[in-house]
Design a protein around this motif. Sequence first.
Motif, mmCIF file in Angstrom:
data_model
loop_
_atom_site.group_PDB
_atom_site.id
_atom_site.type_symbol
_atom_site.label_atom_id
_atom_site.label_comp_id
_atom_site.label_asym_id
_atom_site.label_seq_id
_atom_site.Cartn_x
_atom_site.Cartn_y
_atom_site.Cartn_z
ATOM 1 N N THR A 236 52.017 52.533 42.870
ATOM 2 C CA THR A 236 51.143 51.680 41.560
ATOM 3 C C THR A 236 52.050 51.041 40.881
ATOM 4 O OG1 THR A 236 49.834 53.030 42.045
ATOM 5 C CG2 THR A 236 50.015 51.924 39.940
ATOM 6 N N ARG B 42 46.701 41.722 43.571
ATOM 7 C CA ARG B 42 45.002 42.048 42.382
ATOM 8 C C ARG B 42 44.593 42.510 43.275
ATOM 9 N NH1 ARG B 42 44.494 37.067 38.072
ATOM 10 N NH2 ARG B 42 45.628 37.319 36.895
ATOM 11 N N ARG B 43 43.770 42.365 44.480
ATOM 12 C CA ARG B 43 43.289 42.915 45.595
ATOM 13 C C ARG B 43 43.551 44.148 45.589
ATOM 14 N NH1 ARG B 43 42.253 37.392 47.398
ATOM 15 N NH2 ARG B 43 43.319 37.277 49.320
ATOM 16 N N ALA C 234 43.080 51.509 44.282
ATOM 17 C CA ALA C 234 42.684 52.120 42.393
ATOM 18 C C ALA C 234 40.740 52.684 43.355
ATOM 19 C CB ALA C 234 41.943 51.080 41.839
ATOM 20 N N ALA C 235 40.413 52.055 44.237
ATOM 21 C CA ALA C 235 39.399 52.529 45.097
ATOM 22 C C ALA C 235 39.422 53.050 45.705
ATOM 23 C CB ALA C 235 38.185 50.951 45.555
ATOM 24 N N GLN D 41 46.274 46.092 44.445
ATOM 25 C CA GLN D 41 45.517 46.737 43.176
ATOM 26 C C GLN D 41 43.825 47.699 43.230
ATOM 27 O OE1 GLN D 41 47.867 43.914 40.085
ATOM 28 N NE2 GLN D 41 48.717 46.108 39.945
ATOM 29 N N GLU D 42 43.274 46.885 43.268
ATOM 30 C CA GLU D 42 42.083 47.011 43.080
ATOM 31 C C GLU D 42 41.722 48.173 44.721
ATOM 32 O OE1 GLU D 42 39.995 43.217 43.086
ATOM 33 O OE2 GLU D 42 40.000 42.971 41.556
ATOM 34 N N GLY D 43 41.996 47.623 45.871
ATOM 35 C CA GLY D 43 41.691 48.474 46.464
ATOM 36 C C GLY D 43 42.642 49.641 46.530
ATOM 37 N N GLU E 16 46.371 36.279 43.465
ATOM 38 C CA GLU E 16 44.974 36.806 43.814
ATOM 39 C C GLU E 16 45.154 37.978 45.114
ATOM 40 O OE1 GLU E 16 43.131 33.473 45.471
ATOM 41 O OE2 GLU E 16 42.642 32.661 43.347
ATOM 42 N N GLN F 148 52.471 42.059 39.586
ATOM 43 C CA GLN F 148 51.576 41.090 38.802
ATOM 44 C C GLN F 148 51.974 40.559 37.485
ATOM 45 O OE1 GLN F 148 47.427 43.414 38.813
ATOM 46 N NE2 GLN F 148 46.769 41.740 37.240
ATOM 47 N N VAL G 144 45.183 48.159 52.385
ATOM 48 C CA VAL G 144 45.663 47.723 51.201
ATOM 49 C C VAL G 144 47.176 46.435 51.457
ATOM 50 C CG1 VAL G 144 47.196 47.658 48.780
ATOM 51 C CG2 VAL G 144 44.886 49.620 49.628
ATOM 52 N N ASP H 13 45.985 42.761 51.878
ATOM 53 C CA ASP H 13 46.149 42.054 51.127
ATOM 54 C C ASP H 13 47.768 41.732 50.942
ATOM 55 O OD1 ASP H 13 43.853 41.538 50.396
ATOM 56 O OD2 ASP H 13 43.596 43.422 50.298
#
Length: 469
Positions: free
Chosen positions: A210, A419-420, A426-427, A422-424, A416, A217, A434, A437
Amino acid sequence: MGRQPSLWLVERGEAVMSHVIAAVSTGSQISAIGILRLSGSGCAQVAGQVFRPKSGRPLEEAPNRKLVLGALQDRQGRVLDQCMAVFTRGPHSYTGEDTVELHCHGSPAVLAAGLEALYQAGARPARRGEFTKRAFLNGQMDLTQAEAVIDLIEAETADAAANAAGQVGGALARRLEPVYSVLTDLCSHFHAVLDYPDEDIDEFRLSSYTGALAGAQETLTALLATSARGRVLRQGVRAVILGKPNVGKSSLLNALAGFQRVIVTERPGTTRDTVEETVLVGSVRLRLVDTAGIREASDQVEALGVARSVEAAQGADLALFVCDGSRPLEPEDREAMEAASHARHAICILNKQDLPCQVERSSLPFETILPVSAKAGTGLEALPPVLEALFGPGAACDGSILTNARQTDAIRRALESVRRAQEGLAAGFTPDAVLTDVEEAMEAMGELSGRTIREDITNRIFERFCVGK
């Protein structure tokens, strides 16, 4: 972010890296010194047929990187010049290959005749940017460094030159290497655990990366934020001069340019089309556009000029609104102010300060108002610090500022993708989702350095170069 050397590049049906290439590397104008440059295996033997060392020893036996005195001969064997030669053995040369430079007097006729003699001796004409392209293919530099070479050649300000020199030295590559490295570690750890389950490898926990993704980023975001400043460094500031007729717009352009670039008369409407001139104000390069005075036009030609004035403001980085301080504001002034508001930044030039002022500053909706006399050339000394504050690099020009659209696009795509990822994470997405990306981010960064660049893009980049570089 180095590269493995490429020994051969097949292009247009020939192995171009196998040829000795030659070119004039100092341009075609008369100068004190002119340089003929050769590169490729056997270039010393080729040059030795044209250059005769005074010592009588063959050029290929000359000490490495030591100037040798001798005579340059043409195709008929006539002596053209007394000059110097330097032989640099690969891989410790600009191209990574053996290179020879013949330092002559800068007569275009001498250089042209010497070049023809080199072609007769077995060299072929170098293509645009081919010396730097060979340096890239031989692993002497990455693509960001290669692109910075032409930026350095074309630099028109000290800041632009300093930033390009930093990139030639690898500043951008050094800033990106830790990001690429940590993304590589993430991917390699996952695949190692997946492919070798029986080996004693630390368990892969996506959550442990993480911080690494957040750091990537942060670095990419900070780098992308420099692109606007980089565009100004490379292209200059597009500045439009606006105002009603006869307020001194053309006089302002002439004062900034330092010569009579535009005809100035007392008759309104002298300027009927946009007039462009590039000027250096302090350390900021302005691409000035003088426009037709904004008013109700008296004929179709002037109407077109007024329309172009308004259009020029739409895409401008800076609007210089000029008003006649010796006369009260009129509706035409307010129309010009409205046009100026469409530029990214606007400055009011309160002109004709050699006459009694009739304009209240409170009636001018600008943060910056500079009282000047363009005719007398007074007050303009206040402009450079204002421009520095608006358009200065804002940081050391050490090579860490993005200056071209290709690099900016690659960094944007990498960011981009991070960021995707990181979002993956977190989800709660699975690691393989992950990592898709993460690998896209690495591919975009690879395009930046040249690790994964396509040949057509490489060719397009080096076509920007001049022959001999």
